[in-house]
Design an enzyme around this catalytic site. Structure first.
Site, PDB file in Angstrom:
ATOM      1  N   ASN A 292      23.146 -65.712 -61.001  1.00  0.00           N
ATOM      2  CA  ASN A 292      23.691 -67.023 -60.654  1.00  0.00           C
ATOM      3  C   ASN A 292      23.855 -67.111 -59.152  1.00  0.00           C
ATOM      4  OD1 ASN A 292      25.189 -69.318 -60.254  1.00  0.00           O
ATOM      5  ND2 ASN A 292      26.855 -68.760 -61.629  1.00  0.00           N
TER       6      ASN A 292
ATOM      7  N   ASP B 174      25.084 -60.195 -52.863  1.00  0.00           N
ATOM      8  CA  ASP B 174      25.637 -60.591 -54.171  1.00  0.00           C
ATOM      9  C   ASP B 174      25.522 -59.429 -55.160  1.00  0.00           C
ATOM     10  OD1 ASP B 174      26.887 -61.976 -56.184  1.00  0.00           O
ATOM     11  OD2 ASP B 174      25.310 -63.486 -56.429  1.00  0.00           O
TER      12      ASP B 174
END
Lengths: 426, 316
Positions: free
Chosen positions: A276, A303
């Site tokens: 995501n 991330d």
């Protein structure tokens, strides 16, 4: 006097110059730069670059709350192996980093691990629930420089506006996870041609673009500093480019995976590729690369999102999004994009250090008297990623078995050699 | 061929071969004792994480007619509800000695995921919105046999009507029909068309009346009533007005045109005419053919000893 550490014959990558030299490190700082230096511990740097250590704006360390996936210590080790001397710890822990005690805990665990600097971020809203603002003034007092609800976008325009007003007053940065959640209910991959054929609920690019658009307008209204996390679409890049031309205080990051992997990998239905925002199309990847090249995108951020193995053995629409990133970031970016070494150092270290407000001691040039946070790396070694060889507690790398180019050899944190020849020393 | 996960994995030869084997199975099914020893000693597990009694019974009937042993695993009465992972479920069942898993799941891709954790064959009995290959094969079988063209649908037009976006049946059928040479026309409200439908090998029409009098097959999809809640269609009456097969529309079908539906039907929603009154209705024939196709698939994947095991006949 501590033992001195000598990087011999290394190619120094500084913002103003790239040159071959010896670099001597003593008492946590660079003590000399020049030829023919001697030291107690000598590390051969021939053919390797030495830059300031990398700074990751976007790391999920999972502690407290999900220690089976990662701990601050295991994540710090992964970071050091990736050349990072500082990571910004995302606040979606349990409890969330919306309070002074949790922030202090994360920072202390980072100090205890001693492998890199762990800078806890704060939340934008209490519990990341999007309902009421976190106590920014208290968080700022204990050193929080960046707040985010990462994993969730702040859906409420009025809350986000208030957050940016506070950001300006307190001189902190609000980092937005751009996702209009009502457009992505149940979504498991990019809403494109591939998704349409696979019959998987789609994650439209517009869900990101709409929030980028809204938040740019909020910055225009408030003057608060905004950082845009993990941009993934061509349209987002274009919007940020224009916003920067306007002079708005906006920065942006891109992940290694959004530069290197595309949505068609989901044909395997392997949740290892679920993330995501989702992997997008070649058109988006090209736009992100252009954004890197022209400065629209300021930083590469990983991330890094560890998940315990069994959670990725669920159906694609059920499995949690996220992939590892710290140990492969340099190699993946270097393989995906052709960048000169100064640009690479800027994206991995100098710029993110400024965005995280760590510029007093991270992202510094290698010069006498500067704090010794240093990564030593190359851009030519070819190696194959092996998930079981990673230091992270989780193994959810999408690059397992893939050949990549460029490698981190040594990492020096606070003057201490914490990674030597690709091995963590603690 | 080890697994049947997705129609796209089948070559035209594979498709034609399965349809041919289904002819032989149909012959077995017409016998007084419709049972052959072809898969004697093999164990087939139906693993339905999502209920579908019809599809499960069709597979189990097919397996038994080939003399295989059948295990039935229903998620609703199993440890899956206690949080067992997909991998643990399939590994546990594999350890019991299973040669083929027939898998139904509400999430797209689960049969493919499971296939990496077992040495057994995996047959997709419907996954999410993705694929329902045996439905596609039985529909292709039904149409090719009706029109007497066993290897081709060239020159035929099939209208698929209804909720295409959320339909695994549509995805399998479109692939098989178009590769066998048919022209496929989708008839659906825009909200029930998949995104990027322009990349599909189909034509799109917005009402039934645009196509009804010039197609060879009208294939109605089941309207999922729960889609009403998610506001994908304005209202049921509107849907029925534009997309249902009404007696008036049935009256203008070409004489040779077939009416098909994967079942179960929502009478009064996608179909308001009584199919018994439509000469071309093959809705029950589809069910009969379903058993033959599933026998053919099981036989093909599990390497039934030889075709001679089909002619041995009788209870083994």
């Amino acid at each position: 006097m501590s033992q001195s550490l000598l990087l011999q014959n290394v190619t120094v990558v500084n913002p103003d110059a790239v040159f071959v030299s010896d670099v001597l490190i003593q008492n946590g700082r660079v003590s000399a730069i020049g030829n023919g230096l001697t030291g107690d511990i000598v590390v051969n740097g021939s053919g390797l670059y030495a830059s300031s250590g990398f700074v990751d704006l976007h790391t999920h360390l999972r502690e407290p709350g999900k220690e089976e996936a990662e701990t601050i210590e295991s994540g710090s080790r992964a970071a050091a192996l990736g050349g990072y001397t500082a990571v910004v710890a995302m606040p979606n822990t349990d409890p969330a980093q919306d309070n002074v005690a949790t922030v202090a805990f994360v920072r202390e665990q980072g100090i205890k691990a001693g492998l890199c600097e762990v800078l806890p971020s704060g939340c934008i809203t209490v519990g990341r629930l999007g309902e009421s603002l976190a106590p920014f003034d208290q968080l700022a007092k204990v050193g929080v420089t960046l707040c985010t609800d990462d994993g969730n976008g702040v859906q409420s325009e009025s809350l986000m506006q208030q957050a940016l007003v506070a950001a300006k007053k307190l001189n902190i940065t609000m980092a937005q996870h751009c996702e209009v959640s009502e457009m992505t209910i149940g979504a498991a991959m990019h809403d494109g041609e591939c998704c349409s054929h696979l019959g998987v609920p789609g994650w439209p690019a517009e869900a990101e673009v709409q929030m980028v658009l809204r938040d740019i307008e909020l910055v225009r209204r408030t003057g608060g500093r905004l950082h845009l996390l993990h941009l993934s679409t061509a349209e987002s890049v274009a919007l940020v480019r224009d916003a920067k031309k306007e002079g708005l205080p906006i920065t942006a990051e891109v992940t290694p995976h959004h530069l290197s992997l595309q949505d068609t990998l989901l044909k395997s239905f392997n949740p290892i590729f679920k993330v995501n925002p989702p992997l997008r199309t070649p058109r988006d990847i090209e736009a992100l690369k252009e954004g890197l090249a022209d400065g629209t995108i300021d930083a590469v951020a990983t991330d890094h999102a560890p998940h315990a193995g069994h959670t990725k053995e669920q159906p694609l629409d059920v499995a949690p999004p996220g992939m590892l990133g710290l140990e492969t970031a340099l190699a993946v970016v270097n393989t995906a994009v052709t960048l000169d070494v100064q640009k690479l150092a800027a994206l991995m270290s100098w710029n993110p250090a400024r965005i995280a407000r760590l510029e007093s001691h991270q992202g510094r040039p290698l010069a006498v008297g500067e704090p010794a946070n240093i990564a030593v790396w190359d851009t030519t070694s070819v190696w194959t990623v092996q998930k079981d060889a990673l230091a992270s507690k989780s193994k959810n790398t999408p690059y397992h078995g893939m050949a990549v180019r460029g490698r981190v050899h040594h990492t020096i944190f606070n003057g201490e050699l914490v990674v030597h020849e690709g091995k963590a020393l603690k | 061929m080890k697994h049947l996960l997705d129609t796209h994995d089948l070559s035209i030869d594979d498709i034609v071969n399965i349809l041919d084997v289904a002819d032989r199975m149909a012959e077995v099914n017409r016998r007084q004792v419709p049972k052959v020893p072809a898969l004697k000693g093999k164990t087939i597990a139906t693993v339905f994480f999502e209920d579908s009694t019809r599809t499960r019974l069709s597979f189990e009937t097919a397996a038994r007619r080939l003399s295989a042993d059948v295990l039935t695993f229903l998620a609703s009465s199993s440890s899956v509800n206690k949080g067992e992972s997909l991998r643990d479920t399939i590994e546990t069942l594999s350890a019991m000695g299973v040669q083929a898993f027939v898998v139904r799941h509400k999430s797209s891709g689960v049969p493919l995921q499971l296939s990496q954790w077992t040495d057994a064959s995996v047959i997709n009995a419907g996954d999410g919105w993705h694929q329902h290959p045996t439905q596609g094969l039985l529909d292709a079988y039904t149409i090719t046999r009706e029109f007497g063209t066993p290897t081709s649908l060239a020159g035929r037009t099939v209208a698929i009507v209804g909720d295409i976006k959320h339909s695994r049946v549509a995805r399998s059928n479109i692939d098989l029909f178009t590769r066998l040479g048919a022209r496929v026309v989708l008839v659906a409200p825009p909200s029930l068309l998949p995104s990027h439908v322009e990349t599909w090998p189909v034509d799109v029409r917005s009402t039934m009346d645009d196509v009804i009098d010039n197609v060879d097959v009208v294939y109605l999809l089941r309207m999922q009533l729960e889609r009403m809640q998610s506001a994908s269609i304005p209202n049921l009456a509107e849907y029925t007005r534009l997309y249902a097969l009404t007696p008036e529309r049935a009256a203008v079908l070409q004489d040779h045109a077939l009416l098909m539906h994967p079942g179960p039907m929502n009478r009064g929603v996608e179909i308001t005419v009584d199919p018994a009154d439509v000469a071309g209705s093959r809705i029950l024939q589809q069910v009969t053919n379903g058993v033959s196709i599933r026998m053919a698939v099981l036989f093909t994947l599990l390497g039934g000893d030889s075709v001679s095991s089909l002619t041995a006949g009788g209870e083994a």
